[in-house]
Design a protein around this motif. Structure first.
Motif, PDB file in Angstrom:
ATOM      1  N   THR B   2     -21.245 -13.840  -3.282  1.00  0.00           N
ATOM      2  CA  THR B   2     -20.434 -13.351  -2.171  1.00  0.00           C
ATOM      3  C   THR B   2     -21.055 -13.810  -0.869  1.00  0.00           C
ATOM      4  O   THR B   2     -22.250 -14.081  -0.794  1.00  0.00           O
ATOM      5  CB  THR B   2     -20.329 -11.814  -2.202  1.00  0.00           C
ATOM      6  OG1 THR B   2     -19.666 -11.400  -1.015  1.00  0.00           O
ATOM      7  CG2 THR B   2     -21.697 -11.151  -2.226  1.00  0.00           C
ATOM      8  N   ALA B   7     -22.664  -7.020   4.141  1.00  0.00           N
ATOM      9  CA  ALA B   7     -23.199  -6.280   3.000  1.00  0.00           C
ATOM     10  C   ALA B   7     -24.718  -6.166   3.086  1.00  0.00           C
ATOM     11  O   ALA B   7     -25.411  -7.144   3.303  1.00  0.00           O
ATOM     12  CB  ALA B   7     -22.804  -6.996   1.707  1.00  0.00           C
ATOM     13  N   THR B   9     -26.976  -6.037   1.000  1.00  0.00           N
ATOM     14  CA  THR B   9     -27.467  -6.260  -0.355  1.00  0.00           C
ATOM     15  C   THR B   9     -28.657  -7.204  -0.300  1.00  0.00           C
ATOM     16  O   THR B   9     -28.934  -7.806   0.724  1.00  0.00           O
ATOM     17  CB  THR B   9     -26.369  -6.880  -1.227  1.00  0.00           C
ATOM     18  OG1 THR B   9     -25.843  -8.007  -0.527  1.00  0.00           O
ATOM     19  CG2 THR B   9     -25.263  -5.888  -1.493  1.00  0.00           C
ATOM     20  N   THR B  10     -29.318  -7.315  -1.431  1.00  0.00           N
ATOM     21  CA  THR B  10     -30.472  -8.207  -1.509  1.00  0.00           C
ATOM     22  C   THR B  10     -30.033  -9.538  -2.091  1.00  0.00           C
ATOM     23  O   THR B  10     -29.350  -9.583  -3.105  1.00  0.00           O
ATOM     24  CB  THR B  10     -31.547  -7.595  -2.421  1.00  0.00           C
ATOM     25  OG1 THR B  10     -31.822  -6.278  -1.940  1.00  0.00           O
ATOM     26  CG2 THR B  10     -32.807  -8.431  -2.388  1.00  0.00           C
ATOM     27  N   ASN B  12     -30.797 -12.767  -4.131  1.00  0.00           N
ATOM     28  CA  ASN B  12     -31.739 -13.199  -5.155  1.00  0.00           C
ATOM     29  C   ASN B  12     -31.506 -14.697  -5.387  1.00  0.00           C
ATOM     30  O   ASN B  12     -30.454 -15.093  -5.874  1.00  0.00           O
ATOM     31  CB  ASN B  12     -31.506 -12.396  -6.443  1.00  0.00           C
ATOM     32  CG  ASN B  12     -32.713 -12.449  -7.344  1.00  0.00           C
ATOM     33  OD1 ASN B  12     -33.496 -13.399  -7.270  1.00  0.00           O
ATOM     34  ND2 ASN B  12     -32.868 -11.440  -8.187  1.00  0.00           N
ATOM     35  N   THR B  48     -36.371 -13.218  -2.587  1.00  0.00           N
ATOM     36  CA  THR B  48     -35.430 -12.189  -2.146  1.00  0.00           C
ATOM     37  C   THR B  48     -35.580 -11.986  -0.632  1.00  0.00           C
ATOM     38  O   THR B  48     -36.125 -10.969  -0.176  1.00  0.00           O
ATOM     39  CB  THR B  48     -35.687 -10.858  -2.879  1.00  0.00           C
ATOM     40  OG1 THR B  48     -37.071 -10.497  -2.682  1.00  0.00           O
ATOM     41  CG2 THR B  48     -35.416 -10.986  -4.360  1.00  0.00           C
ATOM     42  N   ASP B  51     -32.091  -9.690   4.913  1.00  0.00           N
ATOM     43  CA  ASP B  51     -30.736  -9.986   5.359  1.00  0.00           C
ATOM     44  C   ASP B  51     -30.699 -10.813   6.643  1.00  0.00           C
ATOM     45  O   ASP B  51     -29.722 -11.526   6.888  1.00  0.00           O
ATOM     46  CB  ASP B  51     -29.973  -8.667   5.565  1.00  0.00           C
ATOM     47  CG  ASP B  51     -28.573  -8.767   5.005  1.00  0.00           C
ATOM     48  OD1 ASP B  51     -28.422  -9.291   3.884  1.00  0.00           O
ATOM     49  OD2 ASP B  51     -27.635  -8.353   5.707  1.00  0.00           O
ATOM     50  N   ARG B  54     -29.869 -14.369   6.070  1.00  0.00           N
ATOM     51  CA  ARG B  54     -28.649 -14.688   5.330  1.00  0.00           C
ATOM     52  C   ARG B  54     -27.925 -15.915   5.895  1.00  0.00           C
ATOM     53  O   ARG B  54     -27.487 -16.789   5.140  1.00  0.00           O
ATOM     54  CB  ARG B  54     -27.709 -13.484   5.285  1.00  0.00           C
ATOM     55  CG  ARG B  54     -26.516 -13.685   4.364  1.00  0.00           C
ATOM     56  CD  ARG B  54     -25.692 -12.428   4.222  1.00  0.00           C
ATOM     57  NE  ARG B  54     -26.331 -11.409   3.414  1.00  0.00           N
ATOM     58  CZ  ARG B  54     -26.215 -11.334   2.073  1.00  0.00           C
ATOM     59  NH1 ARG B  54     -25.508 -12.249   1.421  1.00  0.00           N
ATOM     60  NH2 ARG B  54     -26.805 -10.377   1.404  1.00  0.00           N
ATOM     61  N   ASP B  73     -26.133 -11.779  -5.270  1.00  0.00           N
ATOM     62  CA  ASP B  73     -26.366 -10.551  -4.514  1.00  0.00           C
ATOM     63  C   ASP B  73     -26.531  -9.395  -5.475  1.00  0.00           C
ATOM     64  O   ASP B  73     -25.791  -9.257  -6.440  1.00  0.00           O
ATOM     65  CB  ASP B  73     -25.193 -10.289  -3.566  1.00  0.00           C
ATOM     66  CG  ASP B  73     -25.262 -11.184  -2.350  1.00  0.00           C
ATOM     67  OD1 ASP B  73     -26.245 -11.048  -1.597  1.00  0.00           O
ATOM     68  OD2 ASP B  73     -24.364 -12.011  -2.167  1.00  0.00           O
ATOM     69  N   GLY B  74     -27.532  -8.591  -5.203  1.00  0.00           N
ATOM     70  CA  GLY B  74     -27.753  -7.453  -6.104  1.00  0.00           C
ATOM     71  C   GLY B  74     -28.148  -6.229  -5.320  1.00  0.00           C
ATOM     72  O   GLY B  74     -28.230  -6.259  -4.112  1.00  0.00           O
TER      73      GLY B  74
END
Lengths: 395, 74
Positions: B2, B7, B9-10, B12, B48, B51, B54, B73-74
């Protein structure tokens, strides 16, 4: 049109840039779009090659919204009707057409090229064929000491074959790399057991019962061969553009924004000849296909103009990775047709960790490096800074 | 995969070293996340990344000419 690096990246970059209309990738081959660099570098193992070369699984194209028309031979471009005509008779309408048609192996006027066991390398099917043949061949002759010939020689030597490279120029990669790197690679290939016949032309290829037997050189030597790969450069695929009335001169002519004489048609990658400073060049590289595609996608979505790439290239051969930045000497007016280049060598050439900076009249024009990736990136940043400060000439 | 920028999120990251051509595009786009060995092959400094990286990581993925970088993304 075209499913190599240029075509695939055009689709990806258009979606990334927010293009919402339909996108169709049209390619003559039946395979899912694949990358060409591994074909010469990794053809020792055909199964691994398929995975390595694949751009994306089929699901990717569904998820980003790119329609694939594979195994679809284009027979004509109807500019008045804004349609592409396929061999099947079907017609595909376009608002904008991107020609990413690539190039094909340059044919050689040498007798015997039609014998079984004599091949060229361009497609995945070519690579699979060569891969299979390499399993049983004892002696391999590469006609042409350019990047593809030398990468194949590396693969064949590693498989324990008796390998000979026949190159008409007096040294390897003449005009593509500096004499420093050319000599370094000559020594590395020789040490790996590859026999190099430099300054030697091929007279003809002989066969028995339709199968290749040997390569005869102009000086009268006979090199026995079970497999011959002819790698003497490539010619751009311009025929469809020419037939559609677009100007062509060893490449489809485009302006600074990679637009052809028809504003509804762009051309990118190997098949396009574009303005670069005060000259026009045609570059066969992943960089040029990829960056050209990215540029066209940006232009179509936001109108941003001016394709001013920093050329870079790489080759895996003789156990090393050679990285090049800037136009090669042959395209830069060197080789006797322009000013001499001054070279600045840093590092340990014999040890395989060095960089060569090229200067013309004191101005940095590019260079190459082995085992020094940071030096390569520094060269590209320096070229980018120089290009940014230069005023582009009218295309 | 995504690309939702909002978001929390982390990311990976993985690199397919067999596909990596050593272009260094990722190092130029996200120098705090990617580096290269002496053969030019990319490796991760941060598998990891936060953000804040990103946008740089997105650029690295988009500019990788061989598609060697994957983010989950996890």
């Amino acid at each position: 049109m075209g499913t190599g690096h240029g075509g695939v990246q055009t689709g990806n970059a258009l979606r990334r840039a927010g293009w919402v209309g339909p996108i169709t990738l049209v390619g003559a081959e039946k395979h899912l779009p694949y990358q060409r660099p591994p074909l010469s570098k990794s053809c020792a193992d055909a199964e691994a090659l398929d995975d390595l070369a694949l751009f994306h699984p089929a699901a990717h194209y569904d998820s980003v919204g790119v329609d694939l028309e594979l195994g679809a031979q284009v027979v004509g471009i109807d500019r008045d009707g804004s349609e592409v005509e396929l061999h099947s008779g079907r017609r595909l309408a376009y608002d904008h057409l991107v020609l990413a048609l690539g190039s094909r192996p340059r044919p050689v006027p040498v007798a015997g090229c039609g014998l079984a066991g004599v091949h060229t390398l361009r497609t995945l099917d070519d690579a699979r064929w060569i891969s299979a043949r390499l399993r049983t061949a004892g002696s391999v002759v590469l006609v042409g000491g350019g990047f593809i010939g030398l990468e194949l020689a590396t693969v064949a030597a590693r498989l324990g074959k008796r390998v000979t490279v026949v190159e008409a120029a007096p040294r390897l990669l003449h005009g593509a790399v500096t004499p420093v790197t050319g000599q370094f690679l000559t020594e590395r290939h020789t040490a790996a057991g590859v026999r190099l016949r430099l300054g030697e032309a091929v007279d003809r290829i002989t066969g028995v019962d339709g199968a290749v037997r040997s390569v005869l050189t102009a000086s009268g030597d006979e090199l026995s061969a079970d497999l011959v790969v002819v790698c003497v450069g490539a010619v751009p695929n311009c025929e469809l553009a020419r037939a559609a009335g677009l100007p062509v001169d060893d490449g489809i002519l485009v302006d600074y924004d990679l637009v052809t004489a028809d504003p509804a048609i762009s051309a990118i990658g190997d098949c396009a000849r574009f303005p670069y400073g005060n000259r026009r060049v045609r570059l066969s590289s992943v960089q040029n296909a990829f960056d050209g595609a990215t540029h066209v996608a940006r232009r179509l979505t936001s109108g941003a103009g001016g394709y001013a790439p920093v050329p870079w290239f790489w080759s895996d051969q003789a156990g090393v990775k050679v990285q090049m930045a800037g136009l090669p000497t042959a395209l830069h007016g060197g080789l006797g047709s322009g000013p001499e280049e001054q070279l600045d060598v840093e590092g340990d050439v014999a040890g395989g960790s060095f960089s060569v900076h090229r200067y013309v009249d004191g101005r940095f024009v590019g260079g190459e490096s082995v085992g020094m990736p940071r030096a390569h990136l520094a060269m590209r940043r320096r070229l980018a800074a120089e290009r940014a400060s230069a005023v582009p000439l009218a295309g | 995969m995504t690309t939702d920028l909002k978001a929390a999120t982390t990311m990976n990251l993985t690199i397919d070293v067999a596909k990596c051509c050593g272009s260094g595009q990722c190092v130029m786009a996200a120098p705090d996340v990617f580096d290269q060995d002496d053969d030019g092959v990319a490796f991760l400094l941060d598998q990891t990344p936060p953000d804040t990286e990103r946008a740089n990581v997105d650029e690295a993925i988009a500019s990788c000419p061989t598609g060697a970088i994957t983010v989950v993304d996890g």
